[in-house]
Design a protein around this motif. Sequence first.
Motif, short mmCIF file in Angstrom:
data_model
loop_
_atom_site.label_atom_id
_atom_site.label_comp_id
_atom_site.label_asym_id
_atom_site.label_seq_id
_atom_site.Cartn_x
_atom_site.Cartn_y
_atom_site.Cartn_z
N ASP A 1 92.67 44.89 -8.25
CA ASP A 1 93.35 43.93 -9.11
C ASP A 1 92.84 42.52 -8.85
OD1 ASP A 1 95.08 45.93 -10.12
OD2 ASP A 1 96.39 45.70 -8.38
N VAL A 2 92.95 41.69 -9.88
CA VAL A 2 92.68 40.26 -9.78
C VAL A 2 93.89 39.52 -10.33
CG1 VAL A 2 91.23 38.36 -10.55
CG2 VAL A 2 90.19 40.55 -9.98
N ARG A 3 94.31 38.47 -9.62
CA ARG A 3 95.45 37.67 -10.06
C ARG A 3 95.01 36.23 -10.33
NH1 ARG A 3 100.46 39.84 -9.47
NH2 ARG A 3 100.54 41.85 -8.35
N ASN A 4 95.62 35.66 -11.38
CA ASN A 4 95.38 34.26 -11.73
C ASN A 4 96.70 33.65 -12.16
OD1 ASN A 4 94.74 31.82 -13.12
ND2 ASN A 4 92.67 32.55 -13.47
N GLY A 5 97.24 32.75 -11.32
CA GLY A 5 98.50 32.10 -11.64
C GLY A 5 99.67 33.06 -11.76
N GLY A 6 99.63 34.16 -11.03
CA GLY A 6 100.72 35.14 -11.08
C GLY A 6 100.45 36.31 -11.99
N ASP A 7 99.57 36.16 -12.98
CA ASP A 7 99.21 37.27 -13.87
C ASP A 7 98.18 38.15 -13.18
OD1 ASP A 7 100.85 36.23 -15.84
OD2 ASP A 7 99.23 35.05 -16.74
N ALA A 8 98.29 39.47 -13.38
CA ALA A 8 97.39 40.43 -12.74
C ALA A 8 96.71 41.30 -13.78
CB ALA A 8 98.15 41.31 -11.74
N VAL A 9 95.48 41.72 -13.46
CA VAL A 9 94.73 42.61 -14.33
C VAL A 9 94.00 43.62 -13.46
CG1 VAL A 9 92.67 41.16 -14.38
CG2 VAL A 9 93.12 42.70 -16.28
N ASP A 10 93.93 44.87 -13.91
CA ASP A 10 93.23 45.93 -13.22
C ASP A 10 91.77 45.90 -13.66
OD1 ASP A 10 92.09 48.65 -12.76
OD2 ASP A 10 94.08 49.04 -11.94
N VAL A 11 90.85 45.69 -12.73
CA VAL A 11 89.45 45.50 -13.09
C VAL A 11 88.79 46.78 -13.60
CG1 VAL A 11 89.12 43.55 -11.54
CG2 VAL A 11 88.71 45.88 -10.70
N ASP A 12 89.37 47.93 -13.27
CA ASP A 12 88.81 49.21 -13.71
C ASP A 12 89.50 49.68 -14.99
OD1 ASP A 12 87.46 51.59 -13.89
OD2 ASP A 12 88.67 52.61 -12.36
N ASN A 13 90.80 49.84 -14.96
CA ASN A 13 91.52 50.41 -16.10
C ASN A 13 91.64 49.44 -17.28
OD1 ASN A 13 91.96 52.81 -14.67
ND2 ASN A 13 93.82 51.99 -13.73
N ASP A 14 91.85 48.14 -17.00
CA ASP A 14 92.02 47.16 -18.08
C ASP A 14 90.70 46.57 -18.55
OD1 ASP A 14 94.78 47.51 -17.93
OD2 ASP A 14 95.03 45.88 -16.48
N ASP B 1 91.79 41.34 -4.96
CA ASP B 1 92.17 42.52 -4.17
C ASP B 1 91.36 43.68 -4.72
OD1 ASP B 1 93.29 44.42 -2.59
OD2 ASP B 1 95.32 44.27 -3.40
N ILE B 2 90.10 43.77 -4.30
CA ILE B 2 89.16 44.71 -4.91
C ILE B 2 88.44 45.53 -3.85
CG2 ILE B 2 88.81 43.31 -6.98
CD1 ILE B 2 86.19 42.32 -5.73
N ASP B 3 87.92 46.69 -4.28
CA ASP B 3 87.12 47.57 -3.45
C ASP B 3 85.85 47.93 -4.20
OD1 ASP B 3 88.83 48.59 -0.96
OD2 ASP B 3 90.18 48.44 -2.68
N LEU B 4 84.73 47.88 -3.49
CA LEU B 4 83.46 48.33 -4.03
C LEU B 4 82.87 49.34 -3.06
CD1 LEU B 4 83.30 44.82 -4.36
CD2 LEU B 4 81.75 45.68 -6.11
N GLY B 5 82.43 50.47 -3.58
CA GLY B 5 81.86 51.49 -2.71
C GLY B 5 80.88 52.36 -3.46
N GLY B 6 79.84 52.81 -2.74
CA GLY B 6 78.87 53.70 -3.35
C GLY B 6 77.64 53.85 -2.48
N PRO B 7 76.71 54.71 -2.90
CA PRO B 7 75.50 54.96 -2.11
C PRO B 7 74.49 53.83 -2.25
CG PRO B 7 75.45 56.23 -4.14
CD PRO B 7 76.80 55.57 -4.10
N PHE B 8 73.60 53.72 -1.26
CA PHE B 8 72.53 52.74 -1.31
C PHE B 8 71.24 53.34 -0.74
CE2 PHE B 8 74.01 52.13 3.02
CZ PHE B 8 72.84 51.89 3.73
N VAL B 9 70.14 52.77 -1.13
CA VAL B 9 68.83 53.10 -0.56
C VAL B 9 68.13 51.79 -0.22
CG1 VAL B 9 68.55 55.31 -1.71
CG2 VAL B 9 67.78 53.23 -2.85
#
Length: 242
Positions: A40-53, A228-236
Motif C-alpha cells: 500500500d501507499v498512503r498520501n494524506g491519509g488516503d491509501a491505494v493498493d499498488v497491485d490490485n488498484d 508500505d511495499i514489498d518487492l521480490g523475485g529472481p535475479f541474475v
Amino acid sequence: MRKLILALGGATALAAPVVHADVIGLGANVSYWDSDLSGDVRNGGDAVDVDNDLDLSSDSNANLSAYIEHPVPLLPNVRLNYTKIEQDGRGEVSLAGFDGVQGEVDSSLELTQLDLTLYYEVLDNWVNLDLGITARDLDGELTVQEVLGTAVSQTEVDAVIPMGYLAARFDLPFTGVSVGGEANVISFDGDSVYDYNAYGQFEVALLQLRAGYRQIAIDYEDGDDELDIDLGGPFVSAGVRF
C-alpha cells in the motif's frame, strides 16, 4: 536512530582487527532483477493498493555494485551499490478516491537506492563473513494520474537511512561453486527496511556468475506520505574480480 548507529559502529569496530586482505582487491557486477510488487501507499491519509488498484508491473530493475578491499588494518572496506526500480501500470481507483484521484488511472513508481557500505572481513577462507554498516539514500515517487480527468497525485519519500550489513558465502573448494547471501536491515520507531538476497555462484578466472532471489520490504513514513511495499523475485548477475 543515533543509538542504533553507535551500536552498529561498535560492532564493526570490534570486528576490524580480525581479518584484512593481503593485497588490494577490486570487484564490480551488474544484475537484472525481475521483481513483483505488492503493498500500500498512503498520501494524506488516503491509501491505494499498488497491485490490485494500480496494477503496477515491472518495467526494468537494474542493479550495479562495486567494491574495494585493502590490507590496511582498522580501516573498513568500501562497497557501493545502486538499484533503480521502475514500475508502470493502468488500473482503477474506487469511488472513494486516492488523494483526489479516482476512476481509471495511469500510474508509475520510480524507486532508487544508493548504498555506501563500510565493512570488515570477519572470516576469509572457504567460509566468508563480512559485517558493517550501510548509509542508504532512498528516493521514491509514485505518480497517479486520471486517464479521463486532470487530477494527479504524487507521493514522495526521500531519506538517508543507516542500516546494518551482513554478507556470508560458503565456497566448495576447487570447484568455483559457492552459495551465499547478503542483507541490509533496520527497524526503528515504526519504520523498517529489509533488503536481502540468497544466491548460487560460479566463478571462473576473473568472471563471477550469480543467480538467486532478492526481497525488499519498505515500511517508511515521510510526513503525510507513506510507503508500505514489498518487492521480490529472481535475479541474475555477471561480475569481475581483480
